[in-house]
Design a protein around this motif. Sequence first.
Motif, PDB file in Angstrom:
ATOM      1  N   GLU A   1       0.809  -1.145  -0.076  1.00  0.00           N
ATOM      2  CA  GLU A   1       0.035  -0.200  -0.101  1.00  0.00           C
ATOM      3  C   GLU A   1       0.904   1.439   0.038  1.00  0.00           C
ATOM      4  O   GLU A   1       0.699   2.233  -0.852  1.00  0.00           O
ATOM      5  N   GLU A   2       1.891   1.167   0.915  1.00  0.00           N
ATOM      6  CA  GLU A   2       2.812   2.404   0.876  1.00  0.00           C
ATOM      7  C   GLU A   2       3.476   2.657  -0.574  1.00  0.00           C
ATOM      8  O   GLU A   2       3.650   3.644  -1.047  1.00  0.00           O
ATOM      9  N   ILE A   3       3.930   1.638  -1.318  1.00  0.00           N
ATOM     10  CA  ILE A   3       4.414   1.538  -2.318  1.00  0.00           C
ATOM     11  C   ILE A   3       3.577   2.112  -3.366  1.00  0.00           C
ATOM     12  O   ILE A   3       3.849   3.058  -4.379  1.00  0.00           O
TER      13      ILE A   3
ATOM     14  N   THR B   1       3.894   5.623  -5.610  1.00  0.00           N
ATOM     15  CA  THR B   1       3.872   5.409  -6.978  1.00  0.00           C
ATOM     16  C   THR B   1       2.925   6.616  -7.416  1.00  0.00           C
ATOM     17  O   THR B   1       3.023   7.213  -8.612  1.00  0.00           O
ATOM     18  N   ARG B   2       1.662   6.785  -6.930  1.00  0.00           N
ATOM     19  CA  ARG B   2       0.589   7.608  -7.257  1.00  0.00           C
ATOM     20  C   ARG B   2       1.125   9.084  -7.046  1.00  0.00           C
ATOM     21  O   ARG B   2       0.789   9.826  -7.844  1.00  0.00           O
TER      22      ARG B   2
ATOM     23  N   LEU C   1       4.283  10.105  -7.213  1.00  0.00           N
ATOM     24  CA  LEU C   1       5.417  10.624  -8.124  1.00  0.00           C
ATOM     25  C   LEU C   1       4.638  10.577  -9.464  1.00  0.00           C
ATOM     26  O   LEU C   1       5.043  11.485 -10.297  1.00  0.00           O
ATOM     27  N   ASN C   2       3.811   9.718  -9.606  1.00  0.00           N
ATOM     28  CA  ASN C   2       3.000   9.871 -11.072  1.00  0.00           C
ATOM     29  C   ASN C   2       2.464  11.215 -11.160  1.00  0.00           C
ATOM     30  O   ASN C   2       2.189  12.081 -12.073  1.00  0.00           O
ATOM     31  N   GLY C   3       1.812  11.540  -9.908  1.00  0.00           N
ATOM     32  CA  GLY C   3       1.208  13.195  -9.957  1.00  0.00           C
ATOM     33  C   GLY C   3       2.187  14.038 -10.070  1.00  0.00           C
ATOM     34  O   GLY C   3       1.817  15.225 -10.695  1.00  0.00           O
ATOM     35  N   VAL C   4       3.290  14.090  -9.534  1.00  0.00           N
ATOM     36  CA  VAL C   4       4.395  14.926  -9.592  1.00  0.00           C
ATOM     37  C   VAL C   4       4.891  15.167 -11.044  1.00  0.00           C
ATOM     38  O   VAL C   4       4.960  16.072 -11.810  1.00  0.00           O
TER      39      VAL C   4
END
Length: 166
Positions: A143-145, A149-150, A152-155
Amino acid sequence: MSLDIILDISNIDISITYRGPMDDRLLFLMSRAHHAIKNHVAGEFAREGIGITPAQMGILFSLRMSDGLPMSELGRIIRIDNAAVTRHVDSLERAGCVRREAAPGDRRKSIIRITAKGRDEAVRCARTARRINAMLKEGFTAEEIATFTRVLNGVIEKCSPANGGV
């Protein structure tokens, strides 16, 4: 939370305002993480005897998936400018990992092909990258990963050219 500290040192007043933990500065933390990962990967590549850079690895991976790409397409795939693609392809060509061919119908353009040595180097890079990815995930839940990931993809999305980034 705000904490004001006033020190009197030799009749000089110094005022410092604390505005919370320094670890909430995402740009600073992402920059530190980028440099730490870049240095770690470079060290692991050197330790494994891999003679290319992570950016060059992206070119080899792209050519393994679809050999015979124009340099402009390689730049689009790995999201670097044409000058950087040219520098990386030049280095990979000198290392014997890729070769250039004239594009059919337009000799001014180059098609880049991966060589047997390039394929071997890409396999070694992939093995090292999998090991590094596994190390980075150690100690974190799935869940933390997924959340990371979400984020980082948002950034990446917020900083993409379509949203005013480069």
